[in-house]
Motif scaffolding. Structure first.
Motif, PDB file in Angstrom:
ATOM      1  N   LEU A 116       0.755  -1.180   0.132  1.00  0.00           N
ATOM      2  CA  LEU A 116      -0.109  -0.025  -0.086  1.00  0.00           C
ATOM      3  C   LEU A 116       0.649   1.296  -0.064  1.00  0.00           C
ATOM      4  CD1 LEU A 116      -2.529  -1.189   2.516  1.00  0.00           C
ATOM      5  CD2 LEU A 116      -3.073  -0.533   0.301  1.00  0.00           C
ATOM      6  N   LEU A 117       1.918   1.273   0.892  1.00  0.00           N
ATOM      7  CA  LEU A 117       2.679   2.330   0.894  1.00  0.00           C
ATOM      8  C   LEU A 117       3.526   2.625  -0.394  1.00  0.00           C
ATOM      9  CD1 LEU A 117       4.276   1.825   4.581  1.00  0.00           C
ATOM     10  CD2 LEU A 117       2.622   3.945   3.544  1.00  0.00           C
ATOM     11  N   ARG A 118       4.182   1.460  -1.093  1.00  0.00           N
ATOM     12  CA  ARG A 118       4.644   1.771  -2.371  1.00  0.00           C
ATOM     13  C   ARG A 118       4.018   2.198  -3.408  1.00  0.00           C
ATOM     14  NH1 ARG A 118       6.811  -3.705  -4.969  1.00  0.00           N
ATOM     15  NH2 ARG A 118       4.662  -3.601  -5.341  1.00  0.00           N
ATOM     16  N   HIS A 119       2.632   1.753  -3.413  1.00  0.00           N
ATOM     17  CA  HIS A 119       1.571   2.243  -4.265  1.00  0.00           C
ATOM     18  C   HIS A 119       1.163   3.584  -4.128  1.00  0.00           C
ATOM     19  CE1 HIS A 119      -1.565   2.063  -7.389  1.00  0.00           C
ATOM     20  NE2 HIS A 119      -2.411   2.457  -6.479  1.00  0.00           N
ATOM     21  N   ALA A 120       1.069   3.964  -2.851  1.00  0.00           N
ATOM     22  CA  ALA A 120       0.727   5.239  -2.611  1.00  0.00           C
ATOM     23  C   ALA A 120       1.924   6.424  -2.876  1.00  0.00           C
ATOM     24  CB  ALA A 120       0.520   5.474  -1.081  1.00  0.00           C
ATOM     25  N   PHE A 121       3.045   6.214  -2.730  1.00  0.00           N
ATOM     26  CA  PHE A 121       4.164   7.054  -3.047  1.00  0.00           C
ATOM     27  C   PHE A 121       4.593   6.947  -4.312  1.00  0.00           C
ATOM     28  CE2 PHE A 121       4.598   6.980   1.887  1.00  0.00           C
ATOM     29  CZ  PHE A 121       4.320   8.317   2.086  1.00  0.00           C
ATOM     30  N   GLU A 122       4.843   5.999  -4.873  1.00  0.00           N
ATOM     31  CA  GLU A 122       5.590   5.596  -6.155  1.00  0.00           C
ATOM     32  C   GLU A 122       4.582   5.660  -7.533  1.00  0.00           C
ATOM     33  OE1 GLU A 122       7.537   1.940  -6.135  1.00  0.00           O
ATOM     34  OE2 GLU A 122       9.091   2.676  -4.613  1.00  0.00           O
ATOM     35  N   THR A 123       3.354   5.358  -7.069  1.00  0.00           N
ATOM     36  CA  THR A 123       2.119   5.317  -8.185  1.00  0.00           C
ATOM     37  C   THR A 123       1.238   6.634  -8.308  1.00  0.00           C
ATOM     38  OG1 THR A 123       2.336   2.863  -8.472  1.00  0.00           O
ATOM     39  CG2 THR A 123       0.496   3.840  -9.663  1.00  0.00           C
ATOM     40  N   LEU A 124       0.753   6.970  -6.783  1.00  0.00           N
ATOM     41  CA  LEU A 124      -0.137   8.009  -6.832  1.00  0.00           C
ATOM     42  C   LEU A 124       0.344   9.294  -6.311  1.00  0.00           C
ATOM     43  CD1 LEU A 124      -2.812   5.875  -4.260  1.00  0.00           C
ATOM     44  CD2 LEU A 124      -3.015   6.182  -6.993  1.00  0.00           C
ATOM     45  N   ASP A 125       1.638   9.204  -6.218  1.00  0.00           N
ATOM     46  CA  ASP A 125       2.594  10.303  -5.988  1.00  0.00           C
ATOM     47  C   ASP A 125       2.164  11.012  -4.812  1.00  0.00           C
ATOM     48  OD1 ASP A 125       4.865  11.915  -6.638  1.00  0.00           O
ATOM     49  OD2 ASP A 125       3.627  13.386  -7.607  1.00  0.00           O
ATOM     50  N   ALA A 126       1.828  10.162  -3.696  1.00  0.00           N
ATOM     51  CA  ALA A 126       1.370  10.766  -2.417  1.00  0.00           C
ATOM     52  C   ALA A 126       2.445  11.415  -1.630  1.00  0.00           C
ATOM     53  CB  ALA A 126       0.772   9.968  -1.535  1.00  0.00           C
ATOM     54  N   VAL A 127       2.408  12.504  -1.090  1.00  0.00           N
ATOM     55  CA  VAL A 127       3.281  13.194  -0.189  1.00  0.00           C
ATOM     56  C   VAL A 127       2.744  12.857   1.389  1.00  0.00           C
ATOM     57  CG1 VAL A 127       3.682  15.100  -1.715  1.00  0.00           C
ATOM     58  CG2 VAL A 127       2.004  15.380  -0.017  1.00  0.00           C
ATOM     59  N   ARG A 128       2.086  12.297   1.871  1.00  0.00           N
ATOM     60  CA  ARG A 128       1.604  12.056   3.109  1.00  0.00           C
ATOM     61  C   ARG A 128       0.686  11.021   3.075  1.00  0.00           C
ATOM     62  NH1 ARG A 128       1.516  13.599   8.241  1.00  0.00           N
ATOM     63  NH2 ARG A 128      -0.341  13.025   9.522  1.00  0.00           N
ATOM     64  N   VAL A 129       0.985   9.772   3.973  1.00  0.00           N
ATOM     65  CA  VAL A 129       0.285   8.615   4.159  1.00  0.00           C
ATOM     66  C   VAL A 129       0.380   8.558   5.782  1.00  0.00           C
ATOM     67  CG1 VAL A 129       0.013   6.188   3.948  1.00  0.00           C
ATOM     68  CG2 VAL A 129       0.929   7.528   1.957  1.00  0.00           C
ATOM     69  N   GLN A 130      -0.728   8.286   6.495  1.00  0.00           N
ATOM     70  CA  GLN A 130      -0.989   8.168   7.722  1.00  0.00           C
ATOM     71  C   GLN A 130      -1.684   6.716   8.115  1.00  0.00           C
ATOM     72  OE1 GLN A 130      -2.899  12.076   8.332  1.00  0.00           O
ATOM     73  NE2 GLN A 130      -5.113  11.183   8.591  1.00  0.00           N
ATOM     74  N   LEU A 131      -1.197   6.400   9.331  1.00  0.00           N
ATOM     75  CA  LEU A 131      -1.869   5.232   9.986  1.00  0.00           C
ATOM     76  C   LEU A 131      -2.423   5.817  11.309  1.00  0.00           C
ATOM     77  CD1 LEU A 131       1.313   3.785   8.964  1.00  0.00           C
ATOM     78  CD2 LEU A 131      -0.761   2.108   8.683  1.00  0.00           C
ATOM     79  N   LYS A 132      -3.505   5.481  11.587  1.00  0.00           N
ATOM     80  CA  LYS A 132      -4.533   5.846  12.880  1.00  0.00           C
ATOM     81  C   LYS A 132      -5.035   4.487  13.551  1.00  0.00           C
ATOM     82  CE  LYS A 132      -7.208   9.158  11.151  1.00  0.00           C
ATOM     83  NZ  LYS A 132      -7.849  10.245  10.606  1.00  0.00           N
ATOM     84  N   THR A 133      -5.166   4.632  14.775  1.00  0.00           N
ATOM     85  CA  THR A 133      -5.729   3.584  15.501  1.00  0.00           C
ATOM     86  C   THR A 133      -6.742   4.070  16.845  1.00  0.00           C
ATOM     87  OG1 THR A 133      -5.546   1.282  16.245  1.00  0.00           O
ATOM     88  CG2 THR A 133      -3.729   2.603  16.862  1.00  0.00           C
ATOM     89  N   ASP A 134      -7.414   3.336  17.191  1.00  0.00           N
ATOM     90  CA  ASP A 134      -8.059   3.668  18.503  1.00  0.00           C
ATOM     91  C   ASP A 134      -7.123   3.660  19.588  1.00  0.00           C
ATOM     92  OD1 ASP A 134      -9.450   3.244  21.036  1.00  0.00           O
ATOM     93  OD2 ASP A 134     -11.231   2.960  19.799  1.00  0.00           O
TER      94      ASP A 134
END
Length: 170
Positions: A116-134
């Motif tokens: 998911l991270l590789r796709h977000a940064f390399e393909t989607l060109d995301a600059v921020r990906v966050q993970l959150k939890t309870d």
């Protein structure tokens, strides 16, 4: 940033766009305790109720949900999603993740997060990906730490869960 349904293939798991066809496998792999701290997946006592939960996840706007399919068996063993997709800011969240108990603490979570991270940064060109939890979900917090994620803080009283509990988010 245009987030379309996509199939992401790893060594052990394949992330496939979630469909109702995954419901029987996911029902078998699930445990009601998984969903006590998740607002997006409700509890279910029958396959039909679980199928309705899958449909409710599919109906959430701006989410792209995946079934985690074990390559060895072709069976779904969990689910994860891109959510809070903010194209104008090239940002999104990875979350609403759950994995069948036999695969928790194994390489399954790091591999699916890597895909998911590789796709977000390399393909989607995301600059921020966050993970959150309870804030109460220490198991999930440890899993996120193992990935090397940076703890940025606590969002106090961020969600009201279906049972009325007001959730802090880490």
């Amino acid at each position: 940033m245009q987030v379309e349904p996509v199939r992401l293939v790893g060594r052990t798991v394949c992330l496939e766009p979630l469909t109702l066809e995954h419901a029987p496998d996911l029902w078998e792999a699930s445990d009601p305790d998984y969903f006590k701290l998740m607002w997006s997946w409700g509890g279910a006592s029958t396959l039909d109720e679980f199928r309705a939960n899958v449909q409710s996840v599919l109906d959430i706007p701006d989410w792209r949900s995946f079934a985690m399919v074990l390559m060895e068996t072709g069976r779904a063993i969990g689910s994860t999603s891109y959510l809070d997709i903010r194209p104008a800011h090239r940002a999104l969240e990875i979350g609403s993740t759950w994995i069948a108990r036999p695969y928790q603490g194994t390489h399954v979570n790091p591999e699916n997060k890597y895909l998911l991270l590789r796709h977000a940064f390399e393909t989607l060109d995301a600059v921020r990906v966050q993970l959150k939890t309870d804030g109460r979900n220490l198991h999930s917090q440890r899993a996120i730490q193992k990935l090397g994620a940076l703890h940025e803080g606590i969002l106090r009283k961020q969600f009201i869960l279906p049972n009325g509990y007001i959730r802090d988010t880490v």
